[in-house]
Design a protein around this motif. Structure first.
Motif, PDB file in Angstrom:
ATOM      1  N   PRO A 146      23.592  14.183 -19.624  1.00 47.53           N
ATOM      2  CA  PRO A 146      22.760  13.234 -20.436  1.00 47.53           C
ATOM      3  C   PRO A 146      21.113  13.425 -20.276  1.00 47.53           C
ATOM      4  O   PRO A 146      20.896  12.962 -18.943  1.00 47.53           O
ATOM      5  CB  PRO A 146      23.584  11.896 -21.017  1.00 47.53           C
ATOM      6  N   GLY A 147      20.171  13.149 -21.100  1.00 56.77           N
ATOM      7  CA  GLY A 147      18.629  12.848 -20.737  1.00 56.77           C
ATOM      8  C   GLY A 147      17.990  14.543 -19.822  1.00 56.77           C
ATOM      9  O   GLY A 147      16.966  14.117 -19.251  1.00 56.77           O
ATOM     10  N   GLU A 148      18.981  15.145 -19.221  1.00 55.04           N
ATOM     11  CA  GLU A 148      18.154  16.254 -18.922  1.00 55.04           C
ATOM     12  C   GLU A 148      18.048  17.135 -19.908  1.00 55.04           C
ATOM     13  O   GLU A 148      17.902  17.192 -21.582  1.00 55.04           O
ATOM     14  CB  GLU A 148      19.501  16.702 -18.176  1.00 55.04           C
ATOM     15  N   GLN A 149      16.611  17.478 -18.892  1.00 53.45           N
ATOM     16  CA  GLN A 149      15.290  18.270 -19.135  1.00 53.45           C
ATOM     17  C   GLN A 149      15.439  19.841 -18.555  1.00 53.45           C
ATOM     18  O   GLN A 149      15.117  19.816 -18.086  1.00 53.45           O
ATOM     19  CB  GLN A 149      14.622  17.459 -19.999  1.00 53.45           C
ATOM     20  N   PRO A 150      15.413  20.873 -19.333  1.00 52.22           N
ATOM     21  CA  PRO A 150      15.555  21.917 -18.877  1.00 52.22           C
ATOM     22  C   PRO A 150      14.178  22.346 -18.789  1.00 52.22           C
ATOM     23  O   PRO A 150      13.243  21.972 -19.740  1.00 52.22           O
ATOM     24  CB  PRO A 150      16.353  23.054 -19.927  1.00 52.22           C
ATOM     25  N   GLN A 151      13.693  22.587 -17.584  1.00 56.52           N
ATOM     26  CA  GLN A 151      12.259  23.260 -17.231  1.00 56.52           C
ATOM     27  C   GLN A 151      12.420  24.072 -15.809  1.00 56.52           C
ATOM     28  O   GLN A 151      13.077  24.200 -15.933  1.00 56.52           O
ATOM     29  CB  GLN A 151      11.576  22.014 -17.060  1.00 56.52           C
ATOM     30  N   PHE A 152      11.333  24.714 -16.237  1.00 58.10           N
ATOM     31  CA  PHE A 152      11.103  25.466 -14.772  1.00 58.10           C
ATOM     32  C   PHE A 152       9.980  24.896 -13.595  1.00 58.10           C
ATOM     33  O   PHE A 152       9.236  23.798 -13.768  1.00 58.10           O
ATOM     34  CB  PHE A 152      10.105  26.898 -15.787  1.00 58.10           C
TER      35      PHE A 152
END
Length: 241
Positions: A146-152
């Motif tokens: 919950p609330g996690e955003q995949p990113q580089f």
């Protein structure tokens, strides 16, 4: 039928507001830190360059990683790039930067506070009706917290758009080191510190941009569900989990 995105990837109200406001010249994108009376204003949308994506597969990542191994210094990739799961039509696309200004004073010295608010790869001019996070090919939506955003990640504060099929060639200049020094890239110098690397054999490009510690990738969808824009923001929250 109107496109309806998946709830777990959909941008929340804060992220949606930011993505729409950042590309609206004259709009206020918050206020200067520690000075609520001075707005941060979107000053311009600058077209930095165009880039070729002949494969329709796009990498959005740092152009190099920080692995200090011998293989890395010899110009060999030490990990696969973060390619997006979504595909776009092969073509030539505009790379645009949204600039903001928020003047401030620090120890008696005045600064214009010019910063990059977001970077956009413009796929089409069709209106965007909704935003969602752009998953990488190796991302698993079922593992998102919950609330996690995949990113580089980008420890050197540099990200890039690149054609995935030509990645090895396009990113090689960022991994070439000899006698302890980085080899000249021979890149096409663009405004505002951006660079373009080209592979003329494959007619493909890589374009760098500022990405503070990395970034979150957002897909702007049209009413038909097509991707009209791919936007990178840094250090921004607001997506729904």
């Amino acid at each position: 039928m109107k496109w309806v995105g998946g709830e777990r990837l959909a941008a929340g109200s804060e992220a949606t507001w930011y993505l729409e406001t950042a590309f609206t010249p004259g709009a206020h994108l918050g206020t200067v830190y520690d000075d609520p009376t001075t707005p941060v204003v979107v000053t311009s949308i600058e077209e930095v360059t165009t880039m070729r994506v002949p494969s329709g597969r796009l990498v959005v990542d740092a152009p190099w990683d920080d692995d200090d191994t011998l293989k890395y210094k010899q110009g060999v990739p030490t990990r696969p790039p973060r390619g997006l799961a979504v595909r776009i039509p092969p073509g030539v696309y505009r790379v645009e930067i949204a600039w903001t200004a928020g003047p401030y004073e620090f120890f008696g010295e005045h600064f214009d506070g010019v910063e990059c608010a977001a970077t956009r790869l413009r796929i089409s001019d069709a209106p965007v009706i909704g935003w969602e996070m752009g998953l990488g090919v190796d991302d698993d939506i079922d593992r998102l917290l919950p609330g996690e955003q995949p990113q580089f990640g980008a420890d050197h504060n540099v990200g890039c758009f690149a054609d995935a099929s030509a990645w090895t060639t396009l990113s090689a200049p960022f991994r070439t080191c000899a006698d302890g020094r980085w080899a000249p890239r021979g890149a096409g110098q663009l405004p505002d510190g951006c660079e373009r690397i080209s592979d003329e054999l494959q007619q493909a490009d890589l374009v760098t941009f500022t990405a503070q510690s990395g970034g979150v990738v957002w897909l702007g969808r049209t009413k038909n569900g097509d991707v009209a824009a791919i936007v990178v923001t840094s250090g921004m929250a607001g997506a729904k989990a």
